[in-house]
Design a protein around this motif. Structure first.
Motif, mmCIF file in Angstrom:
data_model
loop_
_atom_site.group_PDB
_atom_site.id
_atom_site.type_symbol
_atom_site.label_atom_id
_atom_site.label_comp_id
_atom_site.label_asym_id
_atom_site.label_seq_id
_atom_site.Cartn_x
_atom_site.Cartn_y
_atom_site.Cartn_z
ATOM 1 N N TYR A 110 0.820 -1.218 0.000
ATOM 2 C CA TYR A 110 0.000 0.000 0.000
ATOM 3 C C TYR A 110 0.857 1.273 0.000
ATOM 4 O O TYR A 110 0.331 2.370 0.184
ATOM 5 C CB TYR A 110 -0.989 0.033 1.191
ATOM 6 N N ASN A 111 2.151 1.124 -0.182
ATOM 7 C CA ASN A 111 3.034 2.290 -0.262
ATOM 8 C C ASN A 111 3.246 2.700 -1.711
ATOM 9 O O ASN A 111 3.001 1.917 -2.633
ATOM 10 C CB ASN A 111 4.385 1.962 0.388
ATOM 11 N N ILE A 112 3.743 3.920 -1.896
ATOM 12 C CA ILE A 112 3.941 4.478 -3.235
ATOM 13 C C ILE A 112 4.705 3.486 -4.124
ATOM 14 O O ILE A 112 5.685 2.871 -3.678
ATOM 15 C CB ILE A 112 4.672 5.841 -3.137
ATOM 16 N N ASP A 113 4.232 3.320 -5.364
ATOM 17 C CA ASP A 113 4.845 2.381 -6.304
ATOM 18 C C ASP A 113 6.123 3.025 -6.860
ATOM 19 O O ASP A 113 6.052 3.981 -7.626
ATOM 20 C CB ASP A 113 3.840 2.098 -7.431
ATOM 21 N N PRO A 114 7.283 2.500 -6.475
ATOM 22 C CA PRO A 114 8.529 3.183 -6.857
ATOM 23 C C PRO A 114 8.725 3.250 -8.377
ATOM 24 O O PRO A 114 9.317 4.212 -8.872
ATOM 25 C CB PRO A 114 9.627 2.345 -6.193
ATOM 26 N N ALA A 115 8.169 2.260 -9.080
ATOM 27 C CA ALA A 115 8.351 2.236 -10.535
ATOM 28 C C ALA A 115 7.533 3.313 -11.237
ATOM 29 O O ALA A 115 7.770 3.617 -12.405
ATOM 30 C CB ALA A 115 7.970 0.856 -11.069
ATOM 31 N N ALA A 116 6.563 3.882 -10.534
ATOM 32 C CA ALA A 116 5.671 4.859 -11.181
ATOM 33 C C ALA A 116 6.031 6.305 -10.841
ATOM 34 O O ALA A 116 5.347 7.230 -11.275
ATOM 35 C CB ALA A 116 4.224 4.566 -10.767
ATOM 36 N N ILE A 117 7.095 6.500 -10.068
ATOM 37 C CA ILE A 117 7.405 7.869 -9.626
ATOM 38 C C ILE A 117 8.079 8.684 -10.728
ATOM 39 O O ILE A 117 7.689 9.821 -11.013
ATOM 40 C CB ILE A 117 8.322 7.858 -8.370
ATOM 41 N N GLU A 118 9.090 8.093 -11.380
ATOM 42 C CA GLU A 118 9.963 8.914 -12.235
ATOM 43 C C GLU A 118 9.208 9.590 -13.375
ATOM 44 O O GLU A 118 9.473 10.749 -13.702
ATOM 45 C CB GLU A 118 11.147 8.095 -12.784
ATOM 46 N N GLU A 119 8.234 8.886 -13.936
ATOM 47 C CA GLU A 119 7.489 9.481 -15.057
ATOM 48 C C GLU A 119 6.688 10.711 -14.637
ATOM 49 O O GLU A 119 6.243 11.499 -15.487
ATOM 50 C CB GLU A 119 6.549 8.431 -15.692
ATOM 51 N N LYS A 120 6.514 10.900 -13.314
ATOM 52 C CA LYS A 120 5.750 12.050 -12.807
ATOM 53 C C LYS A 120 6.639 13.265 -12.539
ATOM 54 O O LYS A 120 6.138 14.336 -12.203
ATOM 55 C CB LYS A 120 5.014 11.677 -11.516
ATOM 56 N N ILE A 121 7.937 13.083 -12.648
ATOM 57 C CA ILE A 121 8.854 14.179 -12.318
ATOM 58 C C ILE A 121 9.005 15.113 -13.524
ATOM 59 O O ILE A 121 9.262 14.658 -14.645
ATOM 60 C CB ILE A 121 10.224 13.616 -11.868
ATOM 61 N N THR A 122 8.795 16.399 -13.270
ATOM 62 C CA THR A 122 8.928 17.406 -14.327
ATOM 63 C C THR A 122 9.921 18.480 -13.851
ATOM 64 O O THR A 122 10.447 18.394 -12.742
ATOM 65 C CB THR A 122 7.578 18.105 -14.607
ATOM 66 N N SER A 123 10.088 19.504 -14.665
ATOM 67 C CA SER A 123 10.998 20.590 -14.269
ATOM 68 C C SER A 123 10.436 21.381 -13.080
ATOM 69 O O SER A 123 11.153 22.132 -12.433
ATOM 70 C CB SER A 123 11.220 21.529 -15.465
ATOM 71 N N ARG A 124 9.150 21.206 -12.797
ATOM 72 C CA ARG A 124 8.533 21.935 -11.682
ATOM 73 C C ARG A 124 8.557 21.136 -10.371
ATOM 74 O O ARG A 124 8.216 21.649 -9.315
ATOM 75 C CB ARG A 124 7.079 22.301 -12.029
#
Ligand SMILES: Cc1ncc(COP(=O)(O)O)c(C=O)c1O
Length: 387
Positions: A110-124
């Motif tokens: 039930y913790n944040i899916d580590p594989a799905a984090i990077e695609e959410k990172i933007t310059s902001r």
């Protein structure tokens, strides 16, 4: 038999002398806001969490808010966090005008899916807030690697996870900040609201001390706008009095979790199939079981049936963050985070507080077994009540 979800009176009976004496000491001193009792608590909680500094806060929510403020996070900034958490995590980000960028969870922990984090990172993106949900730490190797790679701040939401460990290290010691809650239902609970930030960074600790007193330093001179986020001495005294017992309470919670696992397996309830009970996945070194959460068939009906049999349960949480009405403007739709949505509909927290007895645990599992088998659990209770 009654099995409440949490029995704080049972705990109080076991530490009454120490807690009452600590409260009396504060009353004698009449020093209620910050001061030596709070500082003692800050040192003790920091040491317990393998961190150099502790900064007492008025709540876990304010701890999160103050950390984001200490990083000057606001409008135009994005902060990545879990879609499945208590509201405070995401609320703190939104209150500052920053954009919460949500990520789905791993269905086992039930913790944040580590594989799905990077695609959410933007310059902001400015920060990642991993939540150590139910007392088990998120995959901090993945989080800190990404944070380093992209130059992001890490604020651990360790509200439910004081003393939890991942790769031998304590919750709160991985990020730039770790936030704890002393809400009474937490493993280390105060007698009201309270919280703390731990950090290994002296400058950040100092910024937090200034922010928690309206940004005042020296007194009545304000270079920044803060808030009233101070921990009061009565709460600090209770927390300090309870802290020496925390490891024993954690061990008892772990024993209770293992006992449930065994009882469910012995009852044949963990076999594959529509009626199976999904046990919590333990992947980190030290799960402190603030909650013992299982996946169950017909969750809401089961909850009612258990309530009718005197067993307290809770749904943590019925609505994931992306479906909360106040976050509609973020533009997320149903289906965006399927694992968070599934967890919201089919999980249930069972009583796991340290004082749960063998007989109570057996009663909980028997009650669930009866429900699963379609036995008349509610009817049995009605007969008992009619007698
Ligand atoms: C995951 C999480 N974050 C933040 C908080 C907020 O803590 P508090 O209730 O002390 O404000 C809580 C506790 O309720 C929590 O469970």
């Amino acid at each position: 038999m009654d099995v409440p979800l949490l029995d704080l009176k049972a705990q109080y009976r076991s530490v009454k002398a120490e807690v009452d004496a600590a409260i009396a000491e504060v009353m004698e001193s009449q020093h209620f806001i910050l001061g030596p009792v709070v500082e003692r608590c800050e040192r003790a909680v920091a040491r317990y969490s393998s961190c150099a500094f502790g900064v007492g806060m008025s709540s876990g929510s304010d701890a999160l808010l103050a950390c984001l403020m200490a990083e000057n996070i606001g409008p135009g900034d994005e902060v990545v966090t879990s879609a499945y958490t208590f509201f405070a995590t995401v609320g703190a980000i939104a209150r500052l005008g920053a954009r919460p960028v949500l990520v789905d969870i791993d269905p086992g922990t039930y913790n944040i899916d580590p594989a799905a984090i990077e695609e959410k990172i933007t310059s902001r993106t400015r920060a990642i807030v991993p939540v150590h949900l139910f007392g088990q730490m998120a995959d901090m190797d993945a989080v800190t690697t990404l944070a380093r790679k992209h130059g992001l701040v890490v604020i651990e939401d360790a509200a439910q996870a004081i003393g939890a460990e991942y790769h031998g290290r304590r919750a709160g010691s991985f990020g730039d900040y770790g936030c704890f809650s002393f809400f009474p239902s937490k493993n280390l609970g105060a007698a009201g609201d309270g919280g703390m930030v731990v950090t290994n960074d002296g400058e950040r600790a100092e910024r937090l001390r200034i922010l928690r007193a309206h940004g005042s330093r020296p007194k009545y001179y304000h270079r920044v706008v803060g808030g009233n986020f101070r921990l009061d001495a009565l709460q600090a005294a209770v927390v300090s009095a309870k802290l020496p017992h925390l490891d024993a309470w954690t061990a008892a919670r772990q024993r209770n979790a293992n006992r449930y696992n065994r009882l469910f397996a012995d009852a044949g309830l963990t076999a594959n199939g529509a009626a199976a009970i999904g046990l919590p996945a333990v992947v980190a070194d030290r799960h402190i079981f603030n909650q013992y959460v299982v996946r169950v068939p017909r969750r809401d009906d089961l909850k009612s049936a258990l309530q009718a049999r005197g067993v307290g349960t809770e749904v943590y949480y019925p609505v994931p963050m992306h479906l909360q009405p106040c976050f509609e403007a973020l533009g997320y739709r149903r289906g965006a985070f399927p694992e968070s949505e599934r967890a919201a509909t089919d999980t249930l927290a069972l009583p796991v507080y340290p004082e749960v007895t063998d007989a109570q645990a057996q009663y909980v599992v028997e009650s669930i077994a009866e429900f699963v088998a379609g036995a008349p659990a509610v009817a049995a209770n009605t007969v008992a009540a009619a007698r």
